[in-house]
Design a protein around this motif. Structure first.
Motif: not given
Length: 80
Positions: A1-27
């Motif tokens: 597996m390549p290091p995370l810094s080597a992965m290209p950043l685009n809409d497929d590789t970057v998402s808010p994830g579970v933490l973002g969803f939890a913060v949204f629900l808390a707000l």
């Protein structure tokens, strides 16, 4: 597996994830509770009715007339 810094950043590789969803629900939950609390507090407020305001204004005008007549009578008594 390549290091995370080597992965290209685009809409497929970057998402808010579970933490973002939890913060949204808390707000969202906090907003709902605040709105409910505000609604309860607003129901407790008793704003004066228009008729009451007119009655107070009339009473104040009558008191001013009576006070004005009383001071006019005192001044005429003092002159004589």
């Amino acid at each position: 597996m390549p290091p995370l810094s080597a992965m290209p950043l685009n809409d497929d590789t970057v998402s808010p994830g579970v933490l973002g969803f939890a913060v949204f629900l808390a707000l969202l939950a906090a907003t709902i509770f605040l709105i409910r609390s505000m609604t309860k507090q607003m129901k407790k407020i008793q704003a004066p009715r228009e008729e009451d305001l007119k009655q107070q204004e009339w009473e104040r005008a009558e008191e001013e007339k009576a006070a004005g007549a009383g001071t006019a009578a005192k001044t005429s008594d003092d002159d004589g």
